[in-house]
Design a protein around this motif. Sequence first.
Motif, PDB file in Angstrom:
ATOM      1  N   ASP A 194       0.840  -1.191   0.000  1.00 30.63           N
ATOM      2  CA  ASP A 194       0.000   0.000   0.000  1.00 30.63           C
ATOM      3  C   ASP A 194       0.882   1.250   0.000  1.00 30.63           C
ATOM      4  N   LEU A 195       0.829   2.007  -1.071  1.00 32.85           N
ATOM      5  CA  LEU A 195       1.704   3.174  -1.202  1.00 32.85           C
ATOM      6  C   LEU A 195       1.348   4.265  -0.208  1.00 32.85           C
ATOM      7  N   ASN A 196       0.079   4.395   0.152  1.00 28.76           N
ATOM      8  CA  ASN A 196      -0.305   5.408   1.130  1.00 28.76           C
ATOM      9  C   ASN A 196       0.208   5.054   2.522  1.00 28.76           C
ATOM     10  N   GLU A 216      15.384   5.514  -4.854  1.00 29.00           N
ATOM     11  CA  GLU A 216      15.407   5.521  -3.391  1.00 29.00           C
ATOM     12  C   GLU A 216      15.348   6.955  -2.893  1.00 29.00           C
ATOM     13  N   GLY A 217      14.814   7.110  -1.688  1.00 30.37           N
ATOM     14  CA  GLY A 217      14.718   8.437  -1.104  1.00 30.37           C
ATOM     15  C   GLY A 217      13.548   8.517  -0.157  1.00 30.37           C
ATOM     16  N   SER A 218      13.237   9.719   0.303  1.00 33.95           N
ATOM     17  CA  SER A 218      12.095   9.916   1.182  1.00 33.95           C
ATOM     18  C   SER A 218      10.806   9.666   0.408  1.00 33.95           C
ATOM     19  N   PRO A 219       9.691   9.390   1.100  1.00 34.42           N
ATOM     20  CA  PRO A 219       8.422   9.231   0.385  1.00 34.42           C
ATOM     21  C   PRO A 219       8.091  10.418  -0.506  1.00 34.42           C
ATOM     22  N   GLU A 220       8.381  11.630  -0.052  1.00 28.37           N
ATOM     23  CA  GLU A 220       8.117  12.824  -0.856  1.00 28.37           C
ATOM     24  C   GLU A 220       8.931  12.810  -2.146  1.00 28.37           C
ATOM     25  N   GLU A 221      10.160  12.327  -2.057  1.00 28.76           N
ATOM     26  CA  GLU A 221      11.028  12.295  -3.233  1.00 28.76           C
ATOM     27  C   GLU A 221      10.663  11.172  -4.191  1.00 28.76           C
ATOM     28  N   VAL A 222      10.249  10.048  -3.637  1.00 32.82           N
ATOM     29  CA  VAL A 222      10.054   8.841  -4.444  1.00 32.82           C
ATOM     30  C   VAL A 222       8.658   8.755  -5.050  1.00 32.82           C
ATOM     31  N   LEU A 223       7.640   9.044  -4.265  1.00 39.66           N
ATOM     32  CA  LEU A 223       6.267   8.813  -4.698  1.00 39.66           C
ATOM     33  C   LEU A 223       5.761   9.975  -5.540  1.00 39.66           C
ATOM     34  N   THR A 224       6.244  10.011  -6.757  1.00 40.29           N
ATOM     35  CA  THR A 224       5.836  11.028  -7.716  1.00 40.29           C
ATOM     36  C   THR A 224       4.941  10.398  -8.780  1.00 40.29           C
ATOM     37  N   ARG A 225       4.180  11.238  -9.437  1.00 43.93           N
ATOM     38  CA  ARG A 225       3.300  10.738 -10.501  1.00 43.93           C
ATOM     39  C   ARG A 225       4.112  10.035 -11.591  1.00 43.93           C
ATOM     40  N   GLU A 226       5.273  10.602 -11.916  1.00 44.45           N
ATOM     41  CA  GLU A 226       6.089  10.047 -12.997  1.00 44.45           C
ATOM     42  C   GLU A 226       6.635   8.676 -12.631  1.00 44.45           C
ATOM     43  N   LEU A 227       7.149   8.534 -11.397  1.00 45.85           N
ATOM     44  CA  LEU A 227       7.738   7.249 -11.012  1.00 45.85           C
ATOM     45  C   LEU A 227       6.675   6.169 -10.887  1.00 45.85           C
ATOM     46  N   ILE A 228       5.538   6.494 -10.296  1.00 50.26           N
ATOM     47  CA  ILE A 228       4.489   5.484 -10.134  1.00 50.26           C
ATOM     48  C   ILE A 228       3.955   5.053 -11.503  1.00 50.26           C
ATOM     49  N   ILE A 234       0.284   2.971 -13.866  1.00 51.97           N
ATOM     50  CA  ILE A 234      -1.003   3.559 -13.529  1.00 51.97           C
ATOM     51  C   ILE A 234      -0.854   5.066 -13.350  1.00 51.97           C
ATOM     52  N   ASP A 235      -1.960   5.771 -13.587  1.00 46.88           N
ATOM     53  CA  ASP A 235      -1.976   7.211 -13.377  1.00 46.88           C
ATOM     54  C   ASP A 235      -2.473   7.515 -11.974  1.00 46.88           C
ATOM     55  N   ILE A 236      -1.915   8.544 -11.370  1.00 41.61           N
ATOM     56  CA  ILE A 236      -2.308   8.928 -10.016  1.00 41.61           C
ATOM     57  C   ILE A 236      -2.456  10.439  -9.914  1.00 41.61           C
ATOM     58  N   GLU A 237      -3.070  10.859  -8.840  1.00 38.63           N
ATOM     59  CA  GLU A 237      -3.037  12.244  -8.410  1.00 38.63           C
ATOM     60  C   GLU A 237      -2.529  12.261  -6.976  1.00 38.63           C
ATOM     61  N   ILE A 238      -1.750  13.253  -6.620  1.00 36.46           N
ATOM     62  CA  ILE A 238      -1.264  13.405  -5.246  1.00 36.46           C
ATOM     63  C   ILE A 238      -1.977  14.605  -4.624  1.00 36.46           C
ATOM     64  N   ARG A 243      -3.616  18.267   7.287  1.00 33.65           N
ATOM     65  CA  ARG A 243      -2.349  18.345   8.012  1.00 33.65           C
ATOM     66  C   ARG A 243      -1.152  18.457   7.070  1.00 33.65           C
ATOM     67  N   GLY A 244      -1.404  18.504   5.790  1.00 32.52           N
ATOM     68  CA  GLY A 244      -0.336  18.624   4.815  1.00 32.52           C
ATOM     69  C   GLY A 244       0.278  17.308   4.399  1.00 32.52           C
ATOM     70  N   ARG A 245      -0.297  16.211   4.835  1.00 29.34           N
ATOM     71  CA  ARG A 245       0.266  14.901   4.501  1.00 29.34           C
ATOM     72  C   ARG A 245      -0.195  14.465   3.112  1.00 29.34           C
ATOM     73  N   MET A 246       0.713  13.825   2.379  1.00 30.24           N
ATOM     74  CA  MET A 246       0.396  13.426   1.009  1.00 30.24           C
ATOM     75  C   MET A 246      -0.435  12.156   0.980  1.00 30.24           C
ATOM     76  N   HIS A 247      -1.338  12.092  -0.004  1.00 27.75           N
ATOM     77  CA  HIS A 247      -2.145  10.906  -0.261  1.00 27.75           C
ATOM     78  C   HIS A 247      -2.178  10.675  -1.755  1.00 27.75           C
ATOM     79  N   ILE A 248      -2.141   9.413  -2.127  1.00 31.03           N
ATOM     80  CA  ILE A 248      -2.123   9.039  -3.533  1.00 31.03           C
ATOM     81  C   ILE A 248      -3.516   8.568  -3.940  1.00 31.03           C
ATOM     82  N   LEU A 249      -4.065   9.193  -4.974  1.00 29.21           N
ATOM     83  CA  LEU A 249      -5.357   8.799  -5.517  1.00 29.21           C
ATOM     84  C   LEU A 249      -5.116   8.134  -6.871  1.00 29.21           C
ATOM     85  N   PHE A 250      -5.689   6.974  -7.045  1.00 27.16           N
ATOM     86  CA  PHE A 250      -5.496   6.223  -8.292  1.00 27.16           C
ATOM     87  C   PHE A 250      -6.582   6.607  -9.298  1.00 27.16           C
ATOM     88  N   VAL A 251      -6.143   6.999 -10.480  1.00 28.05           N
ATOM     89  CA  VAL A 251      -7.068   7.488 -11.496  1.00 28.05           C
ATOM     90  C   VAL A 251      -7.533   6.302 -12.348  1.00 28.05           C
TER      91      VAL A 251
END
Length: 251
Positions: A194-196, A216-228, A234-238, A243-251
């Motif tokens: 689970d990426l989230n 490799e890197g922090s979740p912010e660095e790694v979990l980008t639309r391009e890498l996923i 699959i396409d995603i939206e972040i 609270r400013g925390r990132m969540h990945i939505l699968f399109v």
Amino acid sequence: MKIYTDNIKVSYGAADILKGISVNTEAKEFIGIIGPNGSGKSTLLKCMYRTLKPDDGAVYLNGDPLLSMKVKESSKKIAVVAQHNYYNFDFSVKEVVLMGRSPHKKTLDRDNEEDYKIVEQALETVGMKSFEDRSFSTLSGGEQQKVILARALAQQTQCLILDEPTNHLDITHQLEILRIVKDLGITIVAAIHDLNLAAAYCDKLYVMRDGQIVCEGSPEEVLTRELIKEVYSIDIEIVRDCRGRMHILFV
């Protein structure tokens, strides 16, 4: 406890499963291993907890080669929580957790007062103290996984390896187990689907594909639309929550 792998390679027949994997952790760091099915995550972890010997490369604990240690010695340093746990005998919850004390005992040693105190504390940590006399086989999947986590805690190691430990659990037990693990303050290496959840709990991520580390890197660095898109196709939206925390939505 620092654990790292140096150029790990594993082959099954003509198939190269791991193609030179190097993973490095700092003490008390929560490392996530992510990637599609078949990318080699579980094979890598099996090398790290020595149920599988790599064809090439090595695993090190605080700079010492893992395979130079006796199994009992390394079991005092690394505990494991796997995805599935099957037992042919009907053990009680307390008996299952007591198994975690075996690396600290000689062949004919009996369980003592200290062992029972450690087991009680482990069960309290995972919220299963009231279940100690229940049969393990009567528990739900989430409850069983918390007992297996308690068994790992009873080993009193400074490194815990999790092989997709929440993959078959409901969201309540997923969050509860990862929260408990995060709060332990020890080195964690976990394969997570689970990426989230990986974004929420991991300090650093390694992305695997086809037996290689592709990022490799922090979740912010790694979990980008391009890498996923590249790794999972699959396409995603972040998005960000309140609270400013990132969540990945699968399109």
